[in-house]
Motif scaffolding. Structure first.
Motif, PDB file in Angstrom:
ATOM      1  N   ASN A 115       4.964  51.528-104.954  1.00  0.00           N
ATOM      2  CA  ASN A 115       4.311  50.676-103.961  1.00  0.00           C
ATOM      3  C   ASN A 115       3.970  51.401-102.668  1.00  0.00           C
ATOM      4  O   ASN A 115       3.187  50.888-101.858  1.00  0.00           O
ATOM      5  CB  ASN A 115       5.227  49.489-103.624  1.00  0.00           C
ATOM      6  CG  ASN A 115       6.610  49.949-103.198  1.00  0.00           C
ATOM      7  OD1 ASN A 115       7.334  50.546-104.001  1.00  0.00           O
ATOM      8  ND2 ASN A 115       6.978  49.687-101.959  1.00  0.00           N
ATOM      9  N   GLY A 116       4.562  52.583-102.455  1.00  0.00           N
ATOM     10  CA  GLY A 116       4.323  53.279-101.189  1.00  0.00           C
ATOM     11  C   GLY A 116       4.804  54.702-101.252  1.00  0.00           C
ATOM     12  O   GLY A 116       4.652  55.384-102.264  1.00  0.00           O
ATOM     13  N   ASP A 176      -2.234  60.380-103.574  1.00  0.00           N
ATOM     14  CA  ASP A 176      -2.347  58.923-103.518  1.00  0.00           C
ATOM     15  C   ASP A 176      -2.469  58.395-104.946  1.00  0.00           C
ATOM     16  O   ASP A 176      -2.452  59.155-105.923  1.00  0.00           O
ATOM     17  CB  ASP A 176      -3.526  58.495-102.643  1.00  0.00           C
ATOM     18  CG  ASP A 176      -4.871  59.013-103.136  1.00  0.00           C
ATOM     19  OD1 ASP A 176      -4.959  59.512-104.282  1.00  0.00           O
ATOM     20  OD2 ASP A 176      -5.856  58.909-102.383  1.00  0.00           O
ATOM     21  N   GLY A 177      -2.597  57.081-105.089  1.00  0.00           N
ATOM     22  CA  GLY A 177      -2.633  56.491-106.421  1.00  0.00           C
ATOM     23  C   GLY A 177      -3.726  57.050-107.324  1.00  0.00           C
ATOM     24  O   GLY A 177      -3.446  57.471-108.456  1.00  0.00           O
ATOM     25  N   HIS A 222      -3.656  53.021-111.553  1.00  0.00           N
ATOM     26  CA  HIS A 222      -3.507  52.732-110.126  1.00  0.00           C
ATOM     27  C   HIS A 222      -4.254  51.453-109.804  1.00  0.00           C
ATOM     28  O   HIS A 222      -5.140  51.023-110.554  1.00  0.00           O
ATOM     29  CB  HIS A 222      -4.020  53.893-109.265  1.00  0.00           C
ATOM     30  CG  HIS A 222      -5.505  54.109-109.359  1.00  0.00           C
ATOM     31  ND1 HIS A 222      -6.400  53.470-108.520  1.00  0.00           N
ATOM     32  CD2 HIS A 222      -6.248  54.889-110.181  1.00  0.00           C
ATOM     33  CE1 HIS A 222      -7.630  53.849-108.824  1.00  0.00           C
ATOM     34  NE2 HIS A 222      -7.574  54.709-109.836  1.00  0.00           N
ATOM     35  N   ALA A 223      -3.906  50.835-108.694  1.00  0.00           N
ATOM     36  CA  ALA A 223      -4.541  49.592-108.256  1.00  0.00           C
ATOM     37  C   ALA A 223      -4.246  49.409-106.777  1.00  0.00           C
ATOM     38  O   ALA A 223      -3.287  49.994-106.255  1.00  0.00           O
ATOM     39  CB  ALA A 223      -3.999  48.399-109.043  1.00  0.00           C
ATOM     40  N   PRO A 224      -5.054  48.612-106.078  1.00  0.00           N
ATOM     41  CA  PRO A 224      -4.677  48.260-104.708  1.00  0.00           C
ATOM     42  C   PRO A 224      -3.287  47.637-104.691  1.00  0.00           C
ATOM     43  O   PRO A 224      -2.868  46.992-105.666  1.00  0.00           O
ATOM     44  CB  PRO A 224      -5.744  47.236-104.296  1.00  0.00           C
ATOM     45  CG  PRO A 224      -6.907  47.526-105.185  1.00  0.00           C
ATOM     46  CD  PRO A 224      -6.330  47.985-106.492  1.00  0.00           C
ATOM     47  N   LEU A 225      -2.558  47.829-103.614  1.00  0.00           N
ATOM     48  CA  LEU A 225      -1.187  47.334-103.537  1.00  0.00           C
ATOM     49  C   LEU A 225      -1.096  45.854-103.900  1.00  0.00           C
ATOM     50  O   LEU A 225      -0.157  45.435-104.599  1.00  0.00           O
ATOM     51  CB  LEU A 225      -0.628  47.572-102.133  1.00  0.00           C
ATOM     52  CG  LEU A 225       0.807  47.097-101.887  1.00  0.00           C
ATOM     53  CD1 LEU A 225       1.780  47.779-102.837  1.00  0.00           C
ATOM     54  CD2 LEU A 225       1.209  47.358-100.431  1.00  0.00           C
ATOM     55  N   GLU A 230      -2.557  53.009-102.196  1.00  0.00           N
ATOM     56  CA  GLU A 230      -2.066  53.452-100.899  1.00  0.00           C
ATOM     57  C   GLU A 230      -0.820  54.339-100.982  1.00  0.00           C
ATOM     58  O   GLU A 230      -0.335  54.831 -99.951  1.00  0.00           O
ATOM     59  CB  GLU A 230      -1.739  52.224-100.038  1.00  0.00           C
ATOM     60  CG  GLU A 230      -2.923  51.285 -99.816  1.00  0.00           C
ATOM     61  CD  GLU A 230      -3.063  50.199-100.885  1.00  0.00           C
ATOM     62  OE1 GLU A 230      -3.642  49.152-100.580  1.00  0.00           O
ATOM     63  OE2 GLU A 230      -2.592  50.409-102.030  1.00  0.00           O
ATOM     64  N   ALA A 231      -0.275  54.517-102.170  1.00  0.00           N
ATOM     65  CA  ALA A 231       0.949  55.308-102.317  1.00  0.00           C
ATOM     66  C   ALA A 231       0.731  56.748-101.856  1.00  0.00           C
ATOM     67  O   ALA A 231      -0.384  57.282-101.910  1.00  0.00           O
ATOM     68  CB  ALA A 231       1.400  55.296-103.776  1.00  0.00           C
TER      69      ALA A 231
END
Length: 261
Positions: free
Chosen positions: A105-106, A169-170, A182-185, A127-128
Motif C-alpha cells: 500500500n505504500g 513505484d507500482g 498494480h492499481a491506484p491505492l 503510489e508505492a
C-alpha cells in the motif's frame, strides 16, 4: 509501535501491520504476531490465501529504529537472534501451503522489502515506493533480500536494487517482475481480490503440492526437477483423493467436494 491484526473470511486470512505512526516498523512483537497469524492459518484448513498489508503510508519500513539501537548495543545477544527469528518467519511464509499475497500500500524498504519478497504474489499500489536501502546505512541484508531478489528479479535488477539507491513505484514493480499487478491505492483491495477470488474453492493439498514444486524449481537442474514432479505426482495420487474427485466432478458436471480441506 506496530501491532499485527488478522482475520479470516471467505477462505482468506487478512494480516494487517497496524502501526501507522511507526510506519509499520518491525519488532520482535511483530514477528511474534506474524507467526501467530501463520499458526491460525495452519489450524484453519478452509483457507486458500493469505494477504499481508499495512496501515497508513507504509507497507513496512523495516526494523523499528529504537529496537535497532538496542540491537547495536548487543549484537550477539539481540541483533543476531532477532535476524535468525525473522529469517525463520520469512522461510515459513515462503513455504506455507497456501499462497501469500503482499498488498503493498505504500513505502516498503529493508525488512519490509524482505517481507514482500517472501510472498508468492505482490500487488502494488501505483503510489508505492519500494527499495532495499541497507547499503545506504552501511548495512547488509540479513533476512533474505540478496537471495530472493536475485531469484525473482534476475542479476542486474537485483544488483540495482541492492547496490544503488533505486526506488520502484507500482508500475515499475510490475515492469521489473517484482509485482504481478498494480492499481491506484483506492483500487488495491479490488486488485488483490482478483487473485484471492481465483483461489477459492480449489483443493488445498493440490495448491500446497504445486507451490512446493514451484519453490523447488529454481534450485534444481531440470532433470532433478522433473523427477521430483513425477515423485510428488505419484505420492499425491496415492495419498490424496482430490484428483479422482476433480475428475468425477467434471464428468458429472458438479462442484467438487474436497472433504474437510
Amino acid at each position: 509501535m506496530t501491532t499485527v491484526r488478522f482475520t479470516a473470511e471467505n477462505q482468506v486470512l487478512r494480516v494487517v501491520l497496524d502501526g501507522p505512526g511507526a510506519m509499520n516498523s518491525i519488532t520482535p512483537d511483530v514477528v511474534a504476531g506474524l507467526n501467530a497469524a501463520l499458526d491460525a492459518a495452519e489450524r484453519d484448513t478452509s483457507l486458500r490465501a493469505i494477504v499481508v498489508t499495512g496501515v497508513g503510508r507504509a507497507f513496512s519500513v523495516g526494523m523499528d529504529i529504537d529496537f535497532l539501537g538496542a540491537c547495536f548495543a548487543d549484537p550477539g545477544g539481540t541483533f543476531v537472534p532477532f535476524i535468525r527469528g525473522y529469517h525463520r518467519l520469512l522461510d515459513r511464509l515462503q513455504d506455507f501451503p497456501v499462497p501469500s499475497i503482499a498488498a503493498v500500500n505504500g513505502l516498503a524498504r529493508a525488512g519490509g522489502f524482505e517481507l514482500l519478497l517472501a510472498c508468492d504474489f505482490v500487488v502494488a499500489a501505483d503510489e508505492a515506493r519500494v527499495g532495499d536501502i541497507h547499503l545506504g546505512f552501511g548495512m547488509v541484508p540479513g533476512a533474505g533480500a540478496s537471495m530472493r531478489a536475485h531469484r525473482k528479479l534476475g542479476d542486474q535488477r537485483a544488483r540495482a536494487l541492492l547496490l544503488t539507491p533505486t526506488w520502484l513505484d507500482g508500475p515499475r514493480m510490475v515492469q521489473w517482475g517484482l509485482a504481478i499487478a498494480h492499481a491506484p491505492l483506492a483500487d488495491l483491495a479490488a486488485e488483490v481480490a482478483k487473485i484471492t477470488d481465483s483461489l477459492r474453492g480449489r483443493s488445498r493439498p493440490a495448491i500446497a503440492t504445486v507451490k512446493a514444486l514451484l519453490n523447488a524449481a529454481g534450485d534444481l537442474p531440470l532433470a532433478e526437477g522433473l523427477r521430483l514432479e513425477r515423485e510428488m505426482f505419484s505420492r499425491f495420487l496415492d495419498e490424496v483423493p482430490d484428483m479422482a474427485e476433480g475428475y468425477r466432478a467434471f464428468v458429472e458436471k458438479r462442484e467438487p467436494q474436497w472433504g474437510n480441506v
